[in-house]
Design a protein around this motif. Structure first.
Motif, short mmCIF file in Angstrom:
data_model
loop_
_atom_site.label_atom_id
_atom_site.label_comp_id
_atom_site.label_asym_id
_atom_site.label_seq_id
_atom_site.Cartn_x
_atom_site.Cartn_y
_atom_site.Cartn_z
N ARG A 76 0.84 -1.19 0.00
CA ARG A 76 0.00 0.00 0.00
C ARG A 76 0.87 1.24 0.00
O ARG A 76 1.98 1.25 0.55
N LYS A 77 0.38 2.29 -0.60
CA LYS A 77 1.13 3.54 -0.73
C LYS A 77 1.55 4.08 0.64
O LYS A 77 2.64 4.61 0.80
N ASP A 78 0.68 3.92 1.63
CA ASP A 78 0.99 4.42 2.98
C ASP A 78 2.08 3.61 3.67
O ASP A 78 2.71 4.10 4.61
N ASP A 79 2.33 2.40 3.21
CA ASP A 79 3.29 1.51 3.87
C ASP A 79 4.65 1.44 3.18
O ASP A 79 5.52 0.68 3.62
N VAL A 80 4.87 2.22 2.14
CA VAL A 80 6.11 2.11 1.36
C VAL A 80 7.33 2.42 2.21
O VAL A 80 8.30 1.66 2.23
N GLU A 81 7.31 3.53 2.93
CA GLU A 81 8.48 3.92 3.72
C GLU A 81 8.78 2.90 4.81
O GLU A 81 9.94 2.55 5.05
N ARG A 82 7.75 2.42 5.47
CA ARG A 82 7.93 1.44 6.54
C ARG A 82 8.48 0.13 5.97
O ARG A 82 9.36 -0.51 6.57
N ALA A 83 7.99 -0.28 4.80
CA ALA A 83 8.47 -1.51 4.16
C ALA A 83 9.93 -1.38 3.73
O ALA A 83 10.73 -2.30 3.95
N MET A 84 10.29 -0.25 3.16
CA MET A 84 11.67 -0.03 2.72
C MET A 84 12.61 -0.01 3.93
O MET A 84 13.72 -0.54 3.86
N ALA A 85 12.17 0.60 5.03
CA ALA A 85 13.00 0.63 6.25
C ALA A 85 13.19 -0.78 6.80
O ALA A 85 14.29 -1.14 7.24
N LEU A 86 12.15 -1.59 6.76
CA LEU A 86 12.24 -2.98 7.22
C LEU A 86 13.24 -3.76 6.39
O LEU A 86 14.08 -4.49 6.92
N LEU A 87 13.19 -3.59 5.07
CA LEU A 87 14.11 -4.32 4.19
C LEU A 87 15.55 -3.86 4.41
O LEU A 87 16.47 -4.68 4.37
N GLN A 88 15.74 -2.57 4.63
CA GLN A 88 17.10 -2.07 4.86
C GLN A 88 17.68 -2.60 6.17
O GLN A 88 18.87 -2.87 6.26
N THR A 89 16.84 -2.74 7.19
CA THR A 89 17.34 -3.26 8.46
C THR A 89 17.79 -4.71 8.34
O THR A 89 18.66 -5.16 9.08
N HIS A 90 17.21 -5.44 7.40
CA HIS A 90 17.60 -6.84 7.16
C HIS A 90 18.64 -6.97 6.06
O HIS A 90 18.97 -8.09 5.66
N GLY A 91 19.11 -5.85 5.53
CA GLY A 91 20.18 -5.88 4.52
C GLY A 91 19.73 -6.26 3.13
O GLY A 91 20.54 -6.69 2.32
N LEU A 92 18.44 -6.11 2.84
CA LEU A 92 17.93 -6.42 1.50
C LEU A 92 17.79 -5.15 0.68
O LEU A 92 17.33 -4.12 1.18
N ASN A 93 18.14 -5.26 -0.58
CA ASN A 93 18.00 -4.13 -1.50
C ASN A 93 16.79 -4.40 -2.39
O ASN A 93 16.83 -5.28 -3.23
N ALA A 94 15.74 -3.63 -2.18
CA ALA A 94 14.53 -3.79 -3.00
C ALA A 94 14.76 -3.12 -4.34
O ALA A 94 14.92 -1.91 -4.42
N VAL A 95 14.79 -3.90 -5.40
CA VAL A 95 15.10 -3.42 -6.74
C VAL A 95 13.83 -3.45 -7.59
O VAL A 95 13.11 -4.45 -7.60
N VAL A 96 13.59 -2.36 -8.30
CA VAL A 96 12.49 -2.33 -9.27
C VAL A 96 13.13 -2.12 -10.63
O VAL A 96 13.48 -1.01 -11.01
N GLU A 97 13.30 -3.21 -11.36
CA GLU A 97 13.89 -3.13 -12.69
C GLU A 97 12.81 -2.70 -13.68
O GLU A 97 11.72 -3.28 -13.72
N GLU A 98 13.11 -1.70 -14.47
CA GLU A 98 12.15 -1.22 -15.47
C GLU A 98 11.96 -2.22 -16.60
O GLU A 98 10.89 -2.36 -17.14
N ASP A 99 13.04 -2.89 -16.97
CA ASP A 99 12.98 -3.88 -18.04
C ASP A 99 13.65 -5.17 -17.58
O ASP A 99 14.77 -5.47 -17.95
N PRO A 100 12.97 -5.95 -16.71
CA PRO A 100 13.60 -7.14 -16.15
C PRO A 100 13.88 -8.24 -17.16
O PRO A 100 14.69 -9.11 -16.93
#
Length: 107
Positions: A76-100
């Protein structure tokens, strides 16, 4: 709630990487995120042996069937920052490839 289904979602991960997708999905579920959409789709632009063939000769190599799916996670749009912070604390890089898929002619 019923209206959560219609909330604006933002893609935080899209890549040909099943292991990272599974880890992100499990983390978001364990942290109690609601309205997360995590799925995959087939994105091979060129099917070998034509449309009627069910066997792809590229799948009979030493390592077996090739995973050609694109995996994505939407939150959800409201949860983006919280989700990204959670992933960073676990050392994951959330990647959005434009042309996967890496189609020819794209730079």
């Amino acid at each position: 709630m019923f209206f959560d289904f219609f909330e604006k979602k933002v893609t935080i991960f899209r890549k040909k990487d099943r292991e990272t997708w599974q880890r992100i999905k499990d983390m978001l579920k364990a942290d109690g995120f609601k309205g997360v959409r995590a799925s995959h789709y087939f994105a091979d632009t060129l099917c070998a042996c034509g449309c009627g063939s069910k066997l792809d000769p590229r799948d009979f190599g030493a390592k077996g069937k090739i995973d050609r799916d694109i995996y994505f996670v939407d939150v959800r749009k409201d949860d983006v920052e919280r989700a990204m912070a959670l992933l960073q604390t676990h050392g994951l890089n959330a990647v959005v490839e434009e042309d996967p898929v890496g189609r020819p002619g794209r730079v």
